[in-house]
Design a protein around this motif. Sequence first.
Motif, PDB file in Angstrom:
ATOM      1  N   LEU A  16     -20.342  -0.340  -1.089  1.00 49.99           N
ATOM      2  CA  LEU A  16     -20.634  -1.652  -0.511  1.00 49.99           C
ATOM      3  C   LEU A  16     -19.588  -2.099   0.499  1.00 49.99           C
ATOM      4  CD1 LEU A  16     -21.928  -3.501  -3.685  1.00 49.99           C
ATOM      5  CD2 LEU A  16     -23.259  -2.438  -1.870  1.00 49.99           C
ATOM      6  N   ALA A  17     -18.479  -1.402   0.597  1.00 46.27           N
ATOM      7  CA  ALA A  17     -17.440  -1.804   1.542  1.00 46.27           C
ATOM      8  C   ALA A  17     -17.877  -1.610   2.984  1.00 46.27           C
ATOM      9  CB  ALA A  17     -16.154  -1.028   1.287  1.00 46.27           C
ATOM     10  N   GLY A  18     -18.756  -0.657   3.238  1.00 46.95           N
ATOM     11  CA  GLY A  18     -19.196  -0.391   4.592  1.00 46.95           C
ATOM     12  C   GLY A  18     -20.311  -1.298   5.084  1.00 46.95           C
ATOM     13  N   LEU A  19     -20.868  -2.106   4.187  1.00 46.12           N
ATOM     14  CA  LEU A  19     -21.977  -2.974   4.578  1.00 46.12           C
ATOM     15  C   LEU A  19     -21.463  -4.333   5.030  1.00 46.12           C
ATOM     16  CD1 LEU A  19     -24.448  -2.208   1.663  1.00 46.12           C
ATOM     17  CD2 LEU A  19     -24.435  -1.241   3.941  1.00 46.12           C
ATOM     18  N   ASN A  20     -22.105  -4.879   6.045  1.00 43.32           N
ATOM     19  CA  ASN A  20     -21.702  -6.201   6.499  1.00 43.32           C
ATOM     20  C   ASN A  20     -22.401  -7.273   5.655  1.00 43.32           C
ATOM     21  OD1 ASN A  20     -24.295  -6.381   7.489  1.00 43.32           O
ATOM     22  ND2 ASN A  20     -23.707  -6.013   9.616  1.00 43.32           N
ATOM     23  N   PRO A  21     -21.939  -8.509   5.680  1.00 47.33           N
ATOM     24  CA  PRO A  21     -22.512  -9.562   4.836  1.00 47.33           C
ATOM     25  C   PRO A  21     -24.001  -9.806   5.080  1.00 47.33           C
ATOM     26  CG  PRO A  21     -20.403 -10.251   5.698  1.00 47.33           C
ATOM     27  CD  PRO A  21     -20.733  -8.957   6.362  1.00 47.33           C
ATOM     28  N   THR A  22     -24.452  -9.672   6.317  1.00 44.53           N
ATOM     29  CA  THR A  22     -25.872  -9.885   6.613  1.00 44.53           C
ATOM     30  C   THR A  22     -26.738  -8.858   5.888  1.00 44.53           C
ATOM     31  OG1 THR A  22     -25.220 -10.688   8.794  1.00 44.53           O
ATOM     32  CG2 THR A  22     -27.534 -10.135   8.479  1.00 44.53           C
ATOM     33  N   THR A  23     -26.298  -7.619   5.866  1.00 46.76           N
ATOM     34  CA  THR A  23     -27.045  -6.572   5.171  1.00 46.76           C
ATOM     35  C   THR A  23     -27.049  -6.820   3.670  1.00 46.76           C
ATOM     36  OG1 THR A  23     -26.365  -5.016   6.886  1.00 46.76           O
ATOM     37  CG2 THR A  23     -27.250  -4.081   4.863  1.00 46.76           C
ATOM     38  N   LEU A  24     -25.930  -7.250   3.123  1.00 46.85           N
ATOM     39  CA  LEU A  24     -25.879  -7.547   1.697  1.00 46.85           C
ATOM     40  C   LEU A  24     -26.815  -8.686   1.329  1.00 46.85           C
ATOM     41  CD1 LEU A  24     -22.052  -7.226   0.978  1.00 46.85           C
ATOM     42  CD2 LEU A  24     -23.871  -5.675   0.285  1.00 46.85           C
ATOM     43  N   ILE A  25     -26.870  -9.731   2.165  1.00 40.78           N
ATOM     44  CA  ILE A  25     -27.774 -10.857   1.902  1.00 40.78           C
ATOM     45  C   ILE A  25     -29.228 -10.394   1.985  1.00 40.78           C
ATOM     46  CG2 ILE A  25     -28.573 -13.074   2.835  1.00 40.78           C
ATOM     47  CD1 ILE A  25     -25.619 -13.609   3.579  1.00 40.78           C
ATOM     48  N   ALA A  26     -29.537  -9.549   2.950  1.00 42.57           N
ATOM     49  CA  ALA A  26     -30.898  -9.031   3.075  1.00 42.57           C
ATOM     50  C   ALA A  26     -31.276  -8.189   1.852  1.00 42.57           C
ATOM     51  CB  ALA A  26     -31.033  -8.212   4.349  1.00 42.57           C
ATOM     52  N   LEU A  27     -30.376  -7.357   1.384  1.00 39.24           N
ATOM     53  CA  LEU A  27     -30.647  -6.554   0.183  1.00 39.24           C
ATOM     54  C   LEU A  27     -30.844  -7.433  -1.039  1.00 39.24           C
ATOM     55  CD1 LEU A  27     -28.174  -3.571   0.651  1.00 39.24           C
ATOM     56  CD2 LEU A  27     -30.661  -3.500   0.780  1.00 39.24           C
ATOM     57  N   LEU A  28     -30.042  -8.475  -1.152  1.00 42.55           N
ATOM     58  CA  LEU A  28     -30.181  -9.405  -2.271  1.00 42.55           C
ATOM     59  C   LEU A  28     -31.522 -10.130  -2.203  1.00 42.55           C
ATOM     60  CD1 LEU A  28     -28.860 -10.713  -4.729  1.00 42.55           C
ATOM     61  CD2 LEU A  28     -27.858 -12.394  -3.189  1.00 42.55           C
TER      62      LEU A  28
END
Length: 64
Positions: free
Chosen positions: A37-49
């Motif tokens: 998860l360190a390589g993912l940006n916050p926007t991608t994490l929010i989209a995955l969530l």
Amino acid sequence: MTYDRLVCANCAAPVSEGRCPVCRANRERLQQESNFLAGLNPTTLIALLAVLIAAVALLAHQTV
């Protein structure tokens, strides 16, 4: 790749010992890359969530 078997070209010591600045920098870089998860940006994490929440809501709606 793990850094415990790598040998530094600068000081010829194992990178895991971090004897020189080159070893320490490479050790830090390898540790950061090992976290998925360190390589993912916050926007991608929010989209995955959001996708995960939608999938759980859909599954809950279908079982009722």
